[in-house]
Scaffold this motif. Structure first.
Motif, PDB file in Angstrom:
ATOM      1  N   SER A 251       0.860  -1.189   0.000  1.00 53.97           N
ATOM      2  CA  SER A 251       0.000   0.000   0.000  1.00 53.97           C
ATOM      3  C   SER A 251       0.894   1.236   0.000  1.00 53.97           C
ATOM      4  O   SER A 251       2.115   1.140  -0.100  1.00 53.97           O
ATOM      5  CB  SER A 251      -0.896  -0.002   1.240  1.00 53.97           C
TER       6      SER A 251
ATOM      7  N   PRO B 108      -7.506  -6.640   0.901  1.00 49.38           N
ATOM      8  CA  PRO B 108      -7.128  -5.793  -0.237  1.00 49.38           C
ATOM      9  C   PRO B 108      -5.967  -6.401  -1.024  1.00 49.38           C
ATOM     10  O   PRO B 108      -5.004  -6.903  -0.438  1.00 49.38           O
ATOM     11  CB  PRO B 108      -6.710  -4.469   0.416  1.00 49.38           C
TER      12      PRO B 108
ATOM     13  N   ASN C   8      -3.623  -4.966  -3.951  1.00 47.28           N
ATOM     14  CA  ASN C   8      -3.219  -3.867  -4.822  1.00 47.28           C
ATOM     15  C   ASN C   8      -2.215  -4.359  -5.865  1.00 47.28           C
ATOM     16  O   ASN C   8      -1.467  -5.308  -5.621  1.00 47.28           O
ATOM     17  CB  ASN C   8      -2.607  -2.728  -4.004  1.00 47.28           C
TER      18      ASN C   8
ATOM     19  N   GLY D 156      -6.639  -1.405  -7.188  1.00 41.17           N
ATOM     20  CA  GLY D 156      -6.854  -2.217  -6.001  1.00 41.17           C
ATOM     21  C   GLY D 156      -8.143  -2.992  -6.138  1.00 41.17           C
ATOM     22  O   GLY D 156      -9.101  -2.515  -6.766  1.00 41.17           O
TER      23      GLY D 156
ATOM     24  N   LEU E 217     -10.657  -6.419  -4.071  1.00 41.26           N
ATOM     25  CA  LEU E 217     -10.898  -7.134  -2.834  1.00 41.26           C
ATOM     26  C   LEU E 217     -10.976  -8.635  -3.084  1.00 41.26           C
ATOM     27  O   LEU E 217     -11.643  -9.082  -4.023  1.00 41.26           O
ATOM     28  CB  LEU E 217     -12.203  -6.657  -2.184  1.00 41.26           C
TER      29      LEU E 217
ATOM     30  N   SER F  23     -15.219  -5.200  -7.463  1.00 40.10           N
ATOM     31  CA  SER F  23     -14.493  -4.556  -6.359  1.00 40.10           C
ATOM     32  C   SER F  23     -13.244  -3.819  -6.805  1.00 40.10           C
ATOM     33  O   SER F  23     -12.455  -3.382  -5.973  1.00 40.10           O
ATOM     34  CB  SER F  23     -14.099  -5.615  -5.316  1.00 40.10           C
TER      35      SER F  23
ATOM     36  N   ILE G 262      -6.110   0.345  -2.408  1.00 43.14           N
ATOM     37  CA  ILE G 262      -6.947   0.219  -1.215  1.00 43.14           C
ATOM     38  C   ILE G 262      -6.041   0.273   0.009  1.00 43.14           C
ATOM     39  O   ILE G 262      -5.104  -0.514   0.142  1.00 43.14           O
ATOM     40  CB  ILE G 262      -7.743  -1.097  -1.243  1.00 43.14           C
TER      41      ILE G 262
ATOM     42  N   VAL H 291      -9.786  -1.743   4.809  1.00 44.48           N
ATOM     43  CA  VAL H 291     -11.187  -2.185   4.797  1.00 44.48           C
ATOM     44  C   VAL H 291     -11.640  -2.242   6.245  1.00 44.48           C
ATOM     45  O   VAL H 291     -10.986  -2.884   7.074  1.00 44.48           O
ATOM     46  CB  VAL H 291     -11.349  -3.572   4.154  1.00 44.48           C
TER      47      VAL H 291
ATOM     48  N   VAL I 143     -14.382   1.163   2.508  1.00 42.02           N
ATOM     49  CA  VAL I 143     -13.063   1.016   1.896  1.00 42.02           C
ATOM     50  C   VAL I 143     -12.430   2.398   1.802  1.00 42.02           C
ATOM     51  O   VAL I 143     -13.080   3.350   1.354  1.00 42.02           O
ATOM     52  CB  VAL I 143     -13.163   0.380   0.494  1.00 42.02           C
TER      53      VAL I 143
ATOM     54  N   THR J 252      -9.343   4.451   0.088  1.00 41.87           N
ATOM     55  CA  THR J 252      -8.387   4.322  -1.008  1.00 41.87           C
ATOM     56  C   THR J 252      -7.379   5.472  -0.971  1.00 41.87           C
ATOM     57  O   THR J 252      -7.586   6.480  -0.299  1.00 41.87           O
ATOM     58  CB  THR J 252      -9.097   4.334  -2.372  1.00 41.87           C
TER      59      THR J 252
END
Length: 496
Positions: A379, A413, A415, A432, A434, A453, A459, A462, A472, A474
């Motif tokens: 992330s 998540p 990504n 991203g 899910l 998703s 993301i 969550v 969510v 982002t």
């Protein structure tokens, strides 16, 4: 035909859960009127009262009219007294006034519910807590709801007072793996900056959940409204780089504490906060661990810390205990090989995390029961450190365990890093999505991407609330820092 059966079972289960919730709400919301007043004795017509229960007495005032729709929203209520039930009859009960002298015939009487506890399964707790946001686990409450095989019983001060029977169908239950969901992200809010991590919790200690958002240099708390969020408080973090945030009841108070995992001077230097009177108060600073509470239903049992420093990455894991303003190690946690606390959580009794190679791992005790075939990228939570040969160390986003259509599963998540990250060590993500993680049967875990998703940004977290709302958060990075931003979406689920 099979799809129709699945749909019928799902909506039947929802209807039965709703009926049970409504029955519990009706019991804990019992009210009626004052029929007669004789000195400090009053007669009330509230149904199903028990000796010793307390009543709050109200008087109706002016009608409240909506300024736009002009519809009546009810009447103003003024508290005029309190009473304790002394005699219970078939059509009315006698109560003794313990507060108030101006009680009149026609005033409203409502049972005063000071505290409710629950003893039973996780599924039962989710059902009950969706009806009563302030329900606690345990048995040290005025009212205790106990789950049995046939239904839910209610005790008042240790005596049985009510029982609500479960209704069941003989049809086989559809499996979680058969659940074909379409998810839609409904835009709620744009953040003024790049959110690093987020969680929800009762940080004010008033029984309500708030959205707590972490940025690289501050923490913000938002009130969760029906279609928006409202900023309530903000706190500038001490020197360092924030990488993750968790809220949990790890302390002696009933409020949720805010655990901010931070890196400073090449190693973990985290902080524990609490909110008192709308003001952030640092409880413990310079903690040499990155934090995690792996199961919020067992916050003190699953409160862990993991060492982290330049050149070594993630190290030993210990159990932690917060006693007042003192953080103590209470023993080692035997973590599996490759364990990382930044992505770790419990789904049922399974320990779930993403290891440094990007594989989603699931352990049952010492046994690995699942490992993903594809890699999960990180992330925008990162720090410029030379660890394991990398100059930009990236942390994984926060997953969430949710309950949808009476099914309990995890949303992790996933990504996708852009090629510029892979070749130039510049942090950039292209999308991203899910991944649903669930239990097919004992010790058999499956995962699949949730349709619909996909986001055009990474993301970051969550999170889910007690009443079943799933959010969510982002993040997106521009060519210059002022273009960095984030957005909040609420997920809507639909069966296909």
């Amino acid at each position: 035909m099979g799809r129709l059966i699945v749909l019928f079972m799902l909506f039947s289960a929802i209807a039965l859960s709703q009926d049970l919730k409504e029955s519990l709400k009706a019991f804990f919301g019992r009210e009626g009127y004052v029929l007669k007043v004789e000195g400090n004795k009053i007669l009330v017509d509230v149904k199903d009262l028990k000796k010793g229960e307390e009543l709050v007495l109200f008087r109706e005032g002016k009608e409240i009219i909506h300024p736009v729709t002009k519809q009546s929203l009810g009447k103003e209520l003024e508290k005029v007294g309190r009473a304790v039930v002394e005699e219970v009859g078939q059509n009315f009960s006698v109560a003794r006034l313990v507060e108030g002298k101006d009680v009149k015939v026609g005033d409203r009487a409502r049972v005063d519910i000071k505290s409710v506890c629950f003893e039973g399964s996780e599924e039962g707790f989710f059902l009950v807590s969706s009806a009563f946001p302030k329900v606690e686990k345990g048995k040290n409450c005025q009212y205790v709801i106990k789950e049995f095989e046939r239904g839910y019983g209610v005790e008042f001060n240790g005596s049985a007072v009510a029982f609500f029977e479960k209704q069941t169908f003989s049809m086989p239950r559809a499996s979680l793996e058969d659940l074909n969901l379409l998810v839609r992200g409904k835009f709620v809010k744009q953040f003024s900056g790049l959110p690093i991590s987020a969680d929800v919790g009762d940080v004010f200690g008033d029984g309500r959940e708030y959205l707590v958002v972490l940025y690289s240099n501050r923490v913000e708390v938002y009130e969760i409204l029906t279609r928006d969020i409202l900023l309530k408080a903000s706190y500038p973090l001490p020197a360092g780089v924030a990488v993750s945030l968790t809220t949990a009841k790890v302390g002696e108070e009933k409020r949720d504490y805010i655990l901010v995992s931070m890196i400073s001077g090449g190693k973990a230097s985290s902080v524990i906060l609490k909110v008192v009177g709308g003001v952030f108060v640092p409880v413990v600073k310079d903690v040499p661990y990155l934090f995690g509470v792996l199961d919020k239903s067992r916050p003190k049992e699953t409160f862990l810390g993991q060492r982290f420093e330049t050149g070594k990455g993630f190290g030993n894991v210990v159990r932690l205990s917060l006693e007042g303003d003192k953080l103590r190690e209470t023993g080692a946690f035997l973590a599996p090989r490759g364990f990382r606390i930044d992505s770790a959580f419990y789904y049922k009794n399974y320990l779930v995390f993403v290891d440094s190679s990007g594989r989603l791992k699931v352990f049952e005790g010492d046994s690995e029961v699942y490992s993903s075939e594809v890699g999960f990228d990180g992330s925008y939570a990162s720090v410029e450190l030379t660890v394991e040969g990398r100059g930009n160390f990236v942390f994984y986003p926060k997953a969430g365990v949710v309950s949808v259509l009476n099914f309990n599963f995890a949303l992790v998540p996933k990504n996708t890093a852009g090629s510029i990250l892979k070749f130039l060590d510049v942090l950039k993500f292209s999308r991203g999505e899910l991944v649903m993680l669930g239990e097919q049967k004992k010790s058999l875990i499956f995962s699949k991407t949730v349709r619909g998703s996909e986001f055009v940004e990474a993301i970051q977290s969550v999170v889910s609330t007690r009443d079943g709302r799933v959010f969510v958060i982002t993040g997106r990075v521009g060519t210059i820092p002022v273009q960095n931003k984030g957005e909040l979406y609420e997920l809507e689920f639909r069966l296909l």
